[in-house]
Design a protein around this motif. Structure first.
Motif, PDB file in Angstrom:
ATOM      1  N   LEU A 133       0.857  -1.422  -0.057  1.00  0.00           N
ATOM      2  CA  LEU A 133       0.005  -0.001  -0.085  1.00  0.00           C
ATOM      3  C   LEU A 133       0.890   1.181  -0.010  1.00  0.00           C
ATOM      4  CD1 LEU A 133      -2.695   1.697   0.383  1.00  0.00           C
ATOM      5  CD2 LEU A 133      -2.490   1.102   2.876  1.00  0.00           C
ATOM      6  N   ALA A 134       0.812   2.263  -0.731  1.00  0.00           N
ATOM      7  CA  ALA A 134       1.393   3.480  -1.173  1.00  0.00           C
ATOM      8  C   ALA A 134       0.526   4.600  -1.069  1.00  0.00           C
ATOM      9  CB  ALA A 134       2.508   3.120  -2.058  1.00  0.00           C
ATOM     10  N   LEU A 135       0.989   5.746  -0.558  1.00  0.00           N
ATOM     11  CA  LEU A 135       0.267   6.798  -0.613  1.00  0.00           C
ATOM     12  C   LEU A 135       1.218   8.009  -1.207  1.00  0.00           C
ATOM     13  CD1 LEU A 135      -2.124   7.399   2.182  1.00  0.00           C
ATOM     14  CD2 LEU A 135      -2.750   6.439   0.204  1.00  0.00           C
ATOM     15  N   ASP A 136       0.835   8.630  -2.290  1.00  0.00           N
ATOM     16  CA  ASP A 136       1.732   9.878  -2.809  1.00  0.00           C
ATOM     17  C   ASP A 136       1.310  11.171  -2.290  1.00  0.00           C
ATOM     18  OD1 ASP A 136       3.145  11.947  -4.249  1.00  0.00           O
ATOM     19  OD2 ASP A 136       3.807  10.333  -5.825  1.00  0.00           O
ATOM     20  N   LEU A 137       1.840  11.706  -1.442  1.00  0.00           N
ATOM     21  CA  LEU A 137       1.492  12.988  -0.918  1.00  0.00           C
ATOM     22  C   LEU A 137       1.328  14.251  -1.770  1.00  0.00           C
ATOM     23  CD1 LEU A 137       3.341  12.609   2.914  1.00  0.00           C
ATOM     24  CD2 LEU A 137       0.926  11.959   1.818  1.00  0.00           C
ATOM     25  N   ARG A 138       2.357  14.429  -2.746  1.00  0.00           N
ATOM     26  CA  ARG A 138       2.270  15.215  -3.734  1.00  0.00           C
ATOM     27  C   ARG A 138       1.005  15.164  -4.547  1.00  0.00           C
ATOM     28  NH1 ARG A 138       8.281  14.919  -5.669  1.00  0.00           N
ATOM     29  NH2 ARG A 138       7.575  12.734  -5.615  1.00  0.00           N
ATOM     30  N   THR A 139       0.744  14.025  -5.192  1.00  0.00           N
ATOM     31  CA  THR A 139      -0.361  13.888  -6.050  1.00  0.00           C
ATOM     32  C   THR A 139      -1.551  13.334  -5.424  1.00  0.00           C
ATOM     33  OG1 THR A 139       0.215  11.367  -6.538  1.00  0.00           O
ATOM     34  CG2 THR A 139       1.394  13.154  -7.847  1.00  0.00           C
ATOM     35  N   ARG A 140      -1.522  13.152  -4.373  1.00  0.00           N
ATOM     36  CA  ARG A 140      -2.464  12.532  -3.616  1.00  0.00           C
ATOM     37  C   ARG A 140      -3.302  11.559  -4.206  1.00  0.00           C
ATOM     38  NH1 ARG A 140      -2.937  14.848   1.351  1.00  0.00           N
ATOM     39  NH2 ARG A 140      -5.178  14.672   1.426  1.00  0.00           N
ATOM     40  N   ARG A 141      -2.484  10.403  -4.423  1.00  0.00           N
ATOM     41  CA  ARG A 141      -2.902   9.436  -5.586  1.00  0.00           C
ATOM     42  C   ARG A 141      -2.481   8.216  -4.317  1.00  0.00           C
ATOM     43  NH1 ARG A 141      -1.192  10.280 -11.358  1.00  0.00           N
ATOM     44  NH2 ARG A 141      -2.791  12.070 -11.991  1.00  0.00           N
ATOM     45  N   ALA A 142      -3.456   7.068  -4.288  1.00  0.00           N
ATOM     46  CA  ALA A 142      -3.143   5.879  -3.454  1.00  0.00           C
ATOM     47  C   ALA A 142      -2.850   4.574  -4.665  1.00  0.00           C
ATOM     48  CB  ALA A 142      -4.334   5.424  -2.885  1.00  0.00           C
ATOM     49  N   ARG A 218      -2.575  -2.757   9.879  1.00  0.00           N
ATOM     50  CA  ARG A 218      -1.513  -4.077   9.928  1.00  0.00           C
ATOM     51  C   ARG A 218      -0.738  -3.789   8.985  1.00  0.00           C
ATOM     52  NH1 ARG A 218      -4.912  -9.202   9.256  1.00  0.00           N
ATOM     53  NH2 ARG A 218      -2.978 -10.168   9.802  1.00  0.00           N
ATOM     54  N   ALA A 219       0.776  -3.878   9.546  1.00  0.00           N
ATOM     55  CA  ALA A 219       1.900  -3.532   8.530  1.00  0.00           C
ATOM     56  C   ALA A 219       2.121  -4.934   7.866  1.00  0.00           C
ATOM     57  CB  ALA A 219       2.995  -3.184   9.496  1.00  0.00           C
ATOM     58  N   GLY A 220       1.743  -6.171   8.282  1.00  0.00           N
ATOM     59  CA  GLY A 220       1.976  -7.255   7.689  1.00  0.00           C
ATOM     60  C   GLY A 220       0.824  -7.854   6.910  1.00  0.00           C
ATOM     61  N   ALA A 221      -0.220  -6.812   6.567  1.00  0.00           N
ATOM     62  CA  ALA A 221      -1.348  -7.483   5.894  1.00  0.00           C
ATOM     63  C   ALA A 221      -0.945  -7.960   4.793  1.00  0.00           C
ATOM     64  CB  ALA A 221      -2.370  -6.263   5.896  1.00  0.00           C
ATOM     65  N   PRO A 222      -1.744  -8.923   4.205  1.00  0.00           N
ATOM     66  CA  PRO A 222      -1.790  -9.630   3.002  1.00  0.00           C
ATOM     67  C   PRO A 222      -2.224  -8.624   1.960  1.00  0.00           C
ATOM     68  CG  PRO A 222      -3.586 -10.510   3.969  1.00  0.00           C
ATOM     69  CD  PRO A 222      -3.106  -9.666   5.114  1.00  0.00           C
ATOM     70  N   PRO A 223      -1.572  -8.995   0.639  1.00  0.00           N
ATOM     71  CA  PRO A 223      -2.159  -8.140  -0.632  1.00  0.00           C
ATOM     72  C   PRO A 223      -3.646  -8.121  -0.590  1.00  0.00           C
ATOM     73  CG  PRO A 223      -0.244  -9.559  -1.270  1.00  0.00           C
ATOM     74  CD  PRO A 223      -0.748 -10.133   0.421  1.00  0.00           C
ATOM     75  N   ALA A 224      -4.061  -6.741  -0.730  1.00  0.00           N
ATOM     76  CA  ALA A 224      -5.512  -6.338  -0.813  1.00  0.00           C
ATOM     77  C   ALA A 224      -6.002  -6.835  -1.904  1.00  0.00           C
ATOM     78  CB  ALA A 224      -5.685  -5.049  -0.517  1.00  0.00           C
ATOM     79  N   ALA A 225      -7.403  -7.377  -1.803  1.00  0.00           N
ATOM     80  CA  ALA A 225      -8.443  -7.802  -2.969  1.00  0.00           C
ATOM     81  C   ALA A 225      -9.629  -6.954  -2.453  1.00  0.00           C
ATOM     82  CB  ALA A 225      -8.352  -9.142  -2.984  1.00  0.00           C
ATOM     83  N   SER A 226     -10.207  -6.813  -3.529  1.00  0.00           N
ATOM     84  CA  SER A 226     -11.573  -6.226  -3.264  1.00  0.00           C
ATOM     85  C   SER A 226     -12.426  -6.910  -2.454  1.00  0.00           C
ATOM     86  CB  SER A 226     -12.347  -5.785  -4.883  1.00  0.00           C
ATOM     87  OG  SER A 226     -12.543  -6.902  -5.153  1.00  0.00           O
ATOM     88  N   GLY A 227     -13.254  -6.461  -1.313  1.00  0.00           N
ATOM     89  CA  GLY A 227     -14.053  -7.339  -0.323  1.00  0.00           C
ATOM     90  C   GLY A 227     -15.022  -6.507   0.310  1.00  0.00           C
ATOM     91  N   THR A 228     -15.533  -7.065   1.146  1.00  0.00           N
ATOM     92  CA  THR A 228     -16.601  -6.248   2.075  1.00  0.00           C
ATOM     93  C   THR A 228     -15.945  -5.997   3.430  1.00  0.00           C
ATOM     94  OG1 THR A 228     -17.373  -8.222   2.668  1.00  0.00           O
ATOM     95  CG2 THR A 228     -18.527  -7.354   0.995  1.00  0.00           C
TER      96      THR A 228
END
Length: 229
Positions: A133-142, A218-228
């Motif tokens: 997971l990454a956030l670019d603070l300059r472009t405000r993109r995730a 959770r820093a060690g969270a598994p790769p995200a997938a769309s979910g509920t």
């Protein structure tokens, strides 16, 4: 040595704030109307503004709006007798960095001044990353796993707080203060609503509920997938 502009038309309050700041090593300038406040602030002759809203000539809201329209980015702390929720919202959404109501304790004002200057002077990382997971603070993109994810302004702000504090439990009150900037009704569920939004977009397992306290990224969270949520 940091230079503080005090925009306050009540001489007693202005003198009190100026004396306290000077005793703590700051260089101060006092102005008593909005036009002088705007001209001095945009001149580059100060590092932070303490701004009253009830100024003559033009009020503090106008000063703040003109500064931000002129792309003057120096920190502004509003110090005012106006303490309604609508005034607080208007001040923060208008570009103020902090908001304090009168009467006030000088030690608290001093702490807020130091905090804003510390943040202003500290080098700021432009990219926050926890796992995939990454956030670019300059472009405000995730980005999640290299995939761009659209976040609203509030969603991005909430995600930013979590990424700055991975594996730390954050209370709802802390999240309200840092993202929304003012107190909601204690019974408000706005934080829970936005956490659900983030879970849908960033992955359901990434944000952990700590029952009775708040949430943790959770820093060690598994790769995200769309979910509920």
């Amino acid at each position: 040595m940091n230079r503080i502009l005090i925009a306050e038309d009540e001489p007693r309050i202005a003198a009190f704030v100026e004396k306290g700041l000077r005793c703590n090593g700051f260089v101060t300038t006092v102005v008593a109307d909005g036009l002088d406040a705007y001209e001095h602030a945009r001149s580059g002759a100060c590092d932070l503004v303490i701004l009253d809203l009830g100024l003559p000539v033009c009020d503090g809201f106008t000063v703040l709006r003109k500064l931000r329209e002129s792309r003057v980015a120096l920190p502004v702390i509003i110090l005012t007798a106006r303490d309604t929720v609508s005034d607080v919202v208007a001040g923060l959404e208008g570009g103020a960095d902090d908001y304090m109501s009168k009467p006030f304790v000088f030690e608290e004002l001093l702490a807020r001044v130091r905090l804003r200057l510390r943040r202003e002077n500290a080098p700021e990382a432009s990219l926050l990353r926890v796992g995939d997971l990454a956030l670019d603070l300059r472009t405000r993109r995730a980005h999640v796993g290299g995939r761009a994810v659209e976040l609203s302004s509030r969603e991005f702000g909430l995600a930013e707080v979590f990424l700055r504090n991975p594996d730390h439990v954050l209370t709802r009150e802390q999240l309200l203060s840092r993202v929304w900037g003012f107190d909601y009704d204690p019974g408000s569920n706005i934080v829970d609503v936005y956490v659900r939004y983030l879970r849908r977009k960033l992955g359901a397992d990434r944000l952990e509920t700590v029952r009775g306290v708040g949430y943790r990224l959770r820093a060690g969270a598994p790769p995200a997938a769309s979910g509920t949520p």
